[in-house]
Write a protein that holds these residues in place. Structure first.
Motif, short mmCIF file in Angstrom:
data_model
loop_
_atom_site.label_atom_id
_atom_site.label_comp_id
_atom_site.label_asym_id
_atom_site.label_seq_id
_atom_site.Cartn_x
_atom_site.Cartn_y
_atom_site.Cartn_z
N LYS A 100 6.72 -10.97 12.40
CA LYS A 100 5.93 -11.57 13.48
C LYS A 100 5.97 -10.69 14.73
CE LYS A 100 6.42 -16.28 11.90
NZ LYS A 100 6.95 -17.60 12.12
N ILE A 101 7.11 -10.11 15.01
CA ILE A 101 7.21 -9.19 16.14
C ILE A 101 6.33 -7.96 15.88
CG2 ILE A 101 8.78 -7.67 17.41
CD1 ILE A 101 10.96 -9.81 16.95
N GLY A 102 6.35 -7.47 14.65
CA GLY A 102 5.50 -6.34 14.29
C GLY A 102 4.03 -6.64 14.43
N LEU A 103 3.62 -7.88 14.09
CA LEU A 103 2.21 -8.26 14.26
C LEU A 103 1.81 -8.22 15.73
CD1 LEU A 103 1.83 -11.27 11.79
CD2 LEU A 103 1.05 -8.93 11.48
N ILE A 104 2.74 -8.59 16.60
CA ILE A 104 2.46 -8.56 18.04
C ILE A 104 2.44 -7.12 18.55
CG2 ILE A 104 3.37 -9.22 20.31
CD1 ILE A 104 4.45 -11.78 18.90
N ILE A 105 3.42 -6.33 18.15
CA ILE A 105 3.52 -4.95 18.63
C ILE A 105 2.33 -4.12 18.16
CG2 ILE A 105 4.82 -2.80 18.40
CD1 ILE A 105 7.36 -4.50 18.38
N TYR A 106 1.98 -4.23 16.88
CA TYR A 106 0.89 -3.42 16.33
C TYR A 106 -0.48 -4.07 16.54
CZ TYR A 106 4.51 -0.62 14.19
OH TYR A 106 5.59 0.18 13.98
N LYS A 107 -0.52 -5.18 17.25
CA LYS A 107 -1.76 -5.87 17.62
C LYS A 107 -2.61 -6.25 16.40
CE LYS A 107 -1.76 -3.83 22.11
NZ LYS A 107 -2.12 -2.72 22.92
N TYR A 108 -1.95 -6.79 15.39
CA TYR A 108 -2.66 -7.30 14.23
C TYR A 108 -3.06 -8.75 14.52
CZ TYR A 108 -0.90 -3.29 11.56
OH TYR A 108 -0.62 -2.04 11.10
N HIS A 109 -3.95 -8.93 15.50
CA HIS A 109 -4.34 -10.27 15.92
C HIS A 109 -5.07 -11.03 14.82
CE1 HIS A 109 -8.50 -8.94 16.43
NE2 HIS A 109 -7.97 -7.83 16.92
N TYR A 110 -5.65 -10.32 13.86
CA TYR A 110 -6.38 -10.97 12.78
C TYR A 110 -5.45 -11.54 11.71
CZ TYR A 110 -5.76 -6.16 11.21
OH TYR A 110 -5.24 -4.94 10.91
N LEU A 111 -4.14 -11.37 11.86
CA LEU A 111 -3.18 -11.94 10.91
C LEU A 111 -2.24 -12.95 11.57
CD1 LEU A 111 -2.13 -8.75 8.91
CD2 LEU A 111 -3.81 -10.48 8.27
N ARG A 112 -2.52 -13.37 12.79
CA ARG A 112 -1.57 -14.23 13.51
C ARG A 112 -1.65 -15.70 13.09
NH1 ARG A 112 -1.77 -11.61 19.48
NH2 ARG A 112 -0.74 -9.67 18.89
N THR A 113 -2.81 -16.18 12.71
CA THR A 113 -2.94 -17.57 12.28
C THR A 113 -3.54 -17.60 10.88
OG1 THR A 113 -5.16 -17.85 13.17
CG2 THR A 113 -3.31 -18.34 14.66
N PHE A 114 -3.33 -18.72 10.20
CA PHE A 114 -3.86 -18.83 8.84
C PHE A 114 -5.38 -18.75 8.79
CE2 PHE A 114 -5.44 -21.49 5.33
CZ PHE A 114 -5.05 -20.68 4.27
N PRO A 115 -6.12 -19.44 9.67
CA PRO A 115 -7.58 -19.31 9.59
C PRO A 115 -8.08 -17.87 9.81
CG PRO A 115 -7.02 -21.23 10.90
CD PRO A 115 -5.74 -20.48 10.64
N LYS A 116 -7.48 -17.16 10.77
CA LYS A 116 -7.88 -15.77 11.00
C LYS A 116 -7.54 -14.90 9.80
CE LYS A 116 -7.54 -15.56 16.03
NZ LYS A 116 -6.88 -14.91 17.16
N THR A 117 -6.39 -15.14 9.21
CA THR A 117 -5.99 -14.37 8.03
C THR A 117 -6.92 -14.67 6.86
OG1 THR A 117 -3.70 -14.47 8.76
CG2 THR A 117 -4.07 -13.89 6.47
N LEU A 118 -7.24 -15.93 6.67
CA LEU A 118 -8.14 -16.31 5.58
C LEU A 118 -9.53 -15.71 5.76
CD1 LEU A 118 -8.27 -17.93 2.96
CD2 LEU A 118 -9.02 -19.89 4.32
N VAL A 119 -10.03 -15.71 6.99
CA VAL A 119 -11.34 -15.12 7.25
C VAL A 119 -11.30 -13.61 7.01
CG1 VAL A 119 -12.99 -14.60 9.10
CG2 VAL A 119 -12.15 -16.92 8.81
N THR A 120 -10.24 -12.96 7.44
CA THR A 120 -10.12 -11.51 7.26
C THR A 120 -10.10 -11.15 5.78
OG1 THR A 120 -8.92 -11.31 9.34
CG2 THR A 120 -8.70 -9.50 7.78
N VAL A 121 -9.25 -11.82 5.02
CA VAL A 121 -9.16 -11.53 3.59
C VAL A 121 -10.47 -11.89 2.89
CG1 VAL A 121 -7.95 -12.16 1.46
CG2 VAL A 121 -6.66 -11.80 3.55
N SER A 122 -11.08 -13.00 3.28
CA SER A 122 -12.34 -13.41 2.66
C SER A 122 -13.45 -12.40 2.93
CB SER A 122 -12.78 -14.78 3.18
OG SER A 122 -11.84 -15.75 2.84
N LEU A 123 -13.49 -11.87 4.15
CA LEU A 123 -14.52 -10.88 4.47
C LEU A 123 -14.33 -9.60 3.66
CD1 LEU A 123 -14.96 -11.21 8.34
CD2 LEU A 123 -16.61 -11.75 6.56
#
Length: 161
Positions: free
Chosen positions: A29-52
């Motif tokens: 989780k700290i790595g997601l913040i540091i590397y600015k992986y904002h598209y993996l921070r919540t389940f809906p954003k992650t699901l949309v990213t993987v779906s796309l």
């Protein structure tokens, strides 16, 4: 019907991948913040990213199938394009494996790592399935040489023996 079942299976894998990628450990989780992986921070954003990502892969595979089926592309060209896409997905899987053996990514948690491995694996399965089920061009049944021979005329009633 087989393609519908296959794509339902892919949809289930996409949801599973979204769940796995959304559950890193504290360091992840700290790595997601540091590397600015904002598209993996919540389940809906992650699901949309993987779906796309998977949706684009499915669209590419189906476009190649469509072009081959309609005769706009020859089957060997479709096989080459799908083979290159499959090779790219396998290369992504290898790169993911190499990246996740490095120190920073290796401490993100098992579920997150499995999710990271699953995405390129899904892409490889999609392109592999499209390659394996590429339509074979319809070749008409060859005509018999007997059909090309002239038929004898039928005897008429006016002829005498």
């Amino acid at each position: 019907m087989k393609r519908i079942n296959f794509y339902l299976f892919i949809t289930a894998l996409v949801v599973l991948d979204g769940v796995l990628l959304r559950s890193p450990n504290l360091l992840g989780k700290i790595g997601l913040i540091i590397y600015k992986y904002h598209y993996l921070r919540t389940f809906p954003k992650t699901l949309v990213t993987v779906s796309l990502v998977v949706g684009v892969a499915v669209a590419l595979a189906e476009a190649v199938r469509f072009l081959v089926k309609r005769g706009m592309w020859k089957r060997p060209l479709g096989q080459v394009v799908l083979s290159l896409l499959l090779l790219a997905a396998v290369a992504m899987l290898v790169k993911t494996a190499v990246d996740f053996t490095a120190w920073s990514y290796s401490h993100t948690g098992l579920r997150f790592r499995l999710g990271a491995y699953l995405l390129p694996a899904i892409l490889a399965v999609v392109f592999g399935y499209a390659w394996a089920t590429l339509p074979v061009p319809h070749e008409p049944f060859p005509e018999s040489p007997v059909m090309k021979q002239p038929t004898p005329s039928e005897p008429s009633d006016k002829t005498t023996l």
